[in-house]
Design a protein around this motif. Structure first.
Motif, mmCIF file in Angstrom:
data_model
loop_
_atom_site.group_PDB
_atom_site.id
_atom_site.type_symbol
_atom_site.label_atom_id
_atom_site.label_comp_id
_atom_site.label_asym_id
_atom_site.label_seq_id
_atom_site.Cartn_x
_atom_site.Cartn_y
_atom_site.Cartn_z
ATOM 1 N N ASN A 33 0.859 -1.186 0.000
ATOM 2 C CA ASN A 33 0.000 0.000 0.000
ATOM 3 C C ASN A 33 0.891 1.231 0.000
ATOM 4 O OD1 ASN A 33 0.600 0.681 2.847
ATOM 5 N ND2 ASN A 33 -0.493 -1.233 3.228
ATOM 6 N N SER A 35 1.850 3.188 2.097
ATOM 7 C CA SER A 35 2.736 3.446 3.247
ATOM 8 C C SER A 35 4.195 3.156 2.903
ATOM 9 C CB SER A 35 2.312 2.620 4.459
ATOM 10 O OG SER A 35 2.566 1.254 4.235
ATOM 11 N N PHE A 39 6.378 7.395 4.570
ATOM 12 C CA PHE A 39 7.203 7.851 5.689
ATOM 13 C C PHE A 39 8.567 8.406 5.287
ATOM 14 C CE2 PHE A 39 4.214 4.837 7.578
ATOM 15 C CZ PHE A 39 3.663 5.660 8.546
ATOM 16 N N ASN A 40 9.154 7.925 4.191
ATOM 17 C CA ASN A 40 10.497 8.390 3.833
ATOM 18 C C ASN A 40 10.598 8.947 2.430
ATOM 19 O OD1 ASN A 40 11.102 5.799 5.799
ATOM 20 N ND2 ASN A 40 12.443 7.531 6.150
ATOM 21 N N HIS A 143 7.846 -7.507 4.158
ATOM 22 C CA HIS A 143 7.602 -6.115 4.555
ATOM 23 C C HIS A 143 6.993 -6.099 5.949
ATOM 24 C CE1 HIS A 143 5.321 -2.123 3.518
ATOM 25 N NE2 HIS A 143 6.085 -2.014 4.578
ATOM 26 N N THR A 146 9.507 -7.262 8.583
ATOM 27 C CA THR A 146 10.518 -6.232 8.818
ATOM 28 C C THR A 146 9.976 -5.161 9.757
ATOM 29 O OG1 THR A 146 11.249 -6.579 6.556
ATOM 30 C CG2 THR A 146 12.123 -4.658 7.672
ATOM 31 N N ASN A 147 8.706 -4.851 9.588
ATOM 32 C CA ASN A 147 8.134 -3.791 10.397
ATOM 33 C C ASN A 147 7.678 -4.255 11.768
ATOM 34 O OD1 ASN A 147 7.935 -1.138 8.914
ATOM 35 N ND2 ASN A 147 7.307 -2.607 7.358
ATOM 36 N N PHE A 148 7.483 -5.544 11.895
ATOM 37 C CA PHE A 148 6.871 -6.018 13.135
ATOM 38 C C PHE A 148 7.723 -6.975 13.935
ATOM 39 C CE2 PHE A 148 2.753 -4.176 13.314
ATOM 40 C CZ PHE A 148 2.645 -3.636 12.051
ATOM 41 N N THR A 149 8.946 -7.144 13.546
ATOM 42 C CA THR A 149 9.789 -8.030 14.333
ATOM 43 C C THR A 149 11.041 -7.280 14.758
ATOM 44 O OG1 THR A 149 10.902 -8.808 12.359
ATOM 45 C CG2 THR A 149 9.050 -10.109 13.130
ATOM 46 N N ASP A 150 11.613 -7.717 15.834
ATOM 47 C CA ASP A 150 12.905 -7.174 16.197
ATOM 48 C C ASP A 150 13.819 -8.379 16.430
ATOM 49 O OD1 ASP A 150 11.883 -6.315 19.597
ATOM 50 O OD2 ASP A 150 12.146 -8.235 18.574
ATOM 51 N N VAL A 154 9.283 -10.914 17.434
ATOM 52 C CA VAL A 154 7.908 -10.824 17.940
ATOM 53 C C VAL A 154 6.971 -11.410 16.899
ATOM 54 C CG1 VAL A 154 6.071 -9.230 18.616
ATOM 55 C CG2 VAL A 154 8.443 -8.725 19.195
ATOM 56 N N GLY A 157 0.607 -10.547 15.703
ATOM 57 C CA GLY A 157 -0.518 -10.723 16.626
ATOM 58 C C GLY A 157 -1.781 -11.182 15.926
ATOM 59 N N GLN A 160 -3.591 -8.651 13.401
ATOM 60 C CA GLN A 160 -2.909 -8.465 12.120
ATOM 61 C C GLN A 160 -2.945 -9.741 11.291
ATOM 62 O OE1 GLN A 160 -2.131 -5.949 10.573
ATOM 63 N NE2 GLN A 160 -2.247 -4.407 12.163
ATOM 64 N N THR B 44 3.716 -1.022 17.477
ATOM 65 C CA THR B 44 3.748 -2.247 16.683
ATOM 66 C C THR B 44 3.510 -3.486 17.537
ATOM 67 O OG1 THR B 44 6.135 -2.207 16.856
ATOM 68 C CG2 THR B 44 5.192 -1.303 14.868
ATOM 69 N N GLU B 48 -0.276 -3.472 17.850
ATOM 70 C CA GLU B 48 -0.337 -4.230 16.597
ATOM 71 C C GLU B 48 -0.773 -3.376 15.416
ATOM 72 O OE1 GLU B 48 -2.093 -7.956 15.883
ATOM 73 O OE2 GLU B 48 -2.125 -8.413 18.014
ATOM 74 N N VAL B 55 -0.221 5.337 8.995
ATOM 75 C CA VAL B 55 -0.505 6.440 8.065
ATOM 76 C C VAL B 55 -1.804 7.135 8.494
ATOM 77 C CG1 VAL B 55 -1.183 7.037 5.696
ATOM 78 C CG2 VAL B 55 0.706 5.444 6.060
ATOM 79 N N THR B 72 4.911 13.328 10.649
ATOM 80 C CA THR B 72 5.500 12.428 9.653
ATOM 81 C C THR B 72 7.001 12.681 9.524
ATOM 82 O OG1 THR B 72 3.408 12.661 8.494
ATOM 83 C CG2 THR B 72 5.136 11.473 7.356
ATOM 84 N N SER B 76 9.924 10.049 10.159
ATOM 85 C CA SER B 76 10.830 9.669 9.076
ATOM 86 C C SER B 76 12.293 9.768 9.480
ATOM 87 C CB SER B 76 10.547 10.498 7.818
ATOM 88 O OG SER B 76 10.951 11.822 8.021
ATOM 89 N N LEU B 80 14.528 1.878 12.028
ATOM 90 C CA LEU B 80 13.534 0.825 12.200
ATOM 91 C C LEU B 80 13.362 0.403 13.669
ATOM 92 C CD1 LEU B 80 11.706 -0.577 10.223
ATOM 93 C CD2 LEU B 80 13.364 -2.428 10.078
ATOM 94 N N ILE B 84 9.929 0.534 15.790
ATOM 95 C CA ILE B 84 9.335 -0.659 16.397
ATOM 96 C C ILE B 84 9.085 -0.433 17.883
ATOM 97 C CG2 ILE B 84 9.872 -3.053 17.075
ATOM 98 C CD1 ILE B 84 11.199 -3.294 14.239
#
Lengths: 254, 99
Positions: A33, A35, A39-40, A143, A146-150, A154, A157, A160, B44, B48, B55, B72, B76, B80, B84
């Motif tokens: 999507n 997003s 952000f960048n 994707h 990458t955004n939801f794990t460290d 983790v 959930g 999601q 996150t 969740e 966004v 934003t 930015s 990461l 998180i």
């Protein structure tokens, strides 16, 4: 929440720096999507350009639609969006499946497109077309992960998991997305690819399994430049600032 | 309505309540009811929220506070790991400082 009506369908868009003279339009990939840019990459481009991002049909916050995932329909959608926003001409950047949409757009509506930045567009005629479609889902999952794990990994959930599951179920089983994509397998061989006249920048990950597609496009599009960025197919997530700066410089130069 | 730009300065409790309201609007009341949202809640891991929901959340902050907060832009600049681990308290502090 800007969900606007385009041809009686709800389309989620986001715009930055509306007053700028030139517009950059960003097209995301399959199962993703807007997003991925929000952000960048988009804020970097918005230093000089009016930036428009939108969610493809059935993706992000745009309305679900059962049919029309072939490149003709997807570019019809994009043209309608431009008309709805009153934008005559744009620089266009697209990632993965979005890259295919931008190529088709440049071929079909050359007067509407300034420069073209294609990020990691896959060859729909890869030997393993089916695998490519499966790769699209992995790309989405990667994707997500990458955004939801460290480092402790983790787990996704419950909410999601259900959201993702619903999206896959819908796109795979209730829309024509898979069959429409398989119909596009000759796209890179079509004369229309060689007819593209725009200044074109091809951005691919050095370790990407799509790099061969980038080389193929470089040979077919006159004057196209191929730039390799450190990473794999997920370079917009891995190197968002580099990608933003490279595209910004490309669109801004001349 | 979140489209009205607020001019009154909010304290941290009021900002927290507003953020909670935005989160509820984004992810839905039925999910929020099952959660204990606190200043320590991370976006996150605990809430969740995925990127398209963040966004929507960012847009609500923009619509409410207008130009005074570049939410934003602030996000930015984070890497990461910071994203998180971003929790509600950090956002509340940022907004409080920006006002």
């Amino acid at each position: 929440m800007p969900v606007i009506e385009v041809n009686n369908r709800g389309v989620h868009i986001q715009e930055l720096n509306k007053g700028a003279a030139e517009t950059v339009l960003l097209v995301h990939g399959m199962f993703s999507n807007l997003s991925i840019y929000y952000f960048n990459i988009a804020p970097i481009l918005a230093k000089h350009f009016h930036v428009v991002m939108y969610d493809l049909k059935s993706h992000g916050l745009s309305e679900r639609i059962e049919n029309g995932y072939d490149l003709n329909s997807m570019t019809d959608d994009l043209l309608s969006l431009m008309e709805r926003l009153g934008i005559d001409k744009v620089h266009l950047a697209g990632y993965s499946f979005g890259g295919l949409i931008t190529l088709k757009m440049a071929a079909r509506f050359p007067d509407k497109i300034g420069k073209l930045a294609v990020i990691e567009a896959p060859d729909p005629n890869d030997d393993k077309t089916r695998d490519i479609i499966d790769d699209y889902s992995r790309e989405f999952l990667e994707h997500y992960v990458t955004n939801f794990t460290d480092t402790t990994k983790v787990k996704m959930g419950k909410r999601q998991m259900e959201r993702n599951h619903r999206m896959y179920e819908y796109l795979f089983h209730e829309t024509s997305i898979k069959s429409d994509m398989i119909l596009e397998k000759e796209f890179f061989s079509a004369a229309e690819i060689s007819s593209i006249q725009q200044d074109t920048l091809l951005l691919y990950g050095t370790q990407s399994n799509c790099l061969g597609a980038g080389k193929k496009l470089k040979n077919k599009i006159r004057g196209a430049a191929l730039l390799e960025v450190n990473g794999d197919h997920n370079i917009p997530i891995q190197e968002p600032v580099s990608i933003g700066n490279i595209i910004e410089a490309f669109f801004n130069n001349g | 309505m979140d489209a009205v730009v607020s001019t009154a300065k909010l304290n941290s409790n009021e900002i927290f309540d507003l953020m909670k309201q935005f989160i509820t609007e984004v992810i839905g009341e039925e999910f929020v009811e099952e959660m204990d949202i606190t200043m320590e809640s991370s976006f996150t891991k605990d809430l969740e929220m995925d990127s398209i929901e963040i966004v929507s959340f960012s847009e609500k902050i923009k619509a409410h506070f207008g130009e005074q907060i570049d939410f934003t832009g602030w996000l930015s600049n984070m890497d990461l790991d910071q994203l998180i681990n971003l929790n509600l308290g950090t956002i509340v502090n940022y907004i409080e400082e920006c006002q």
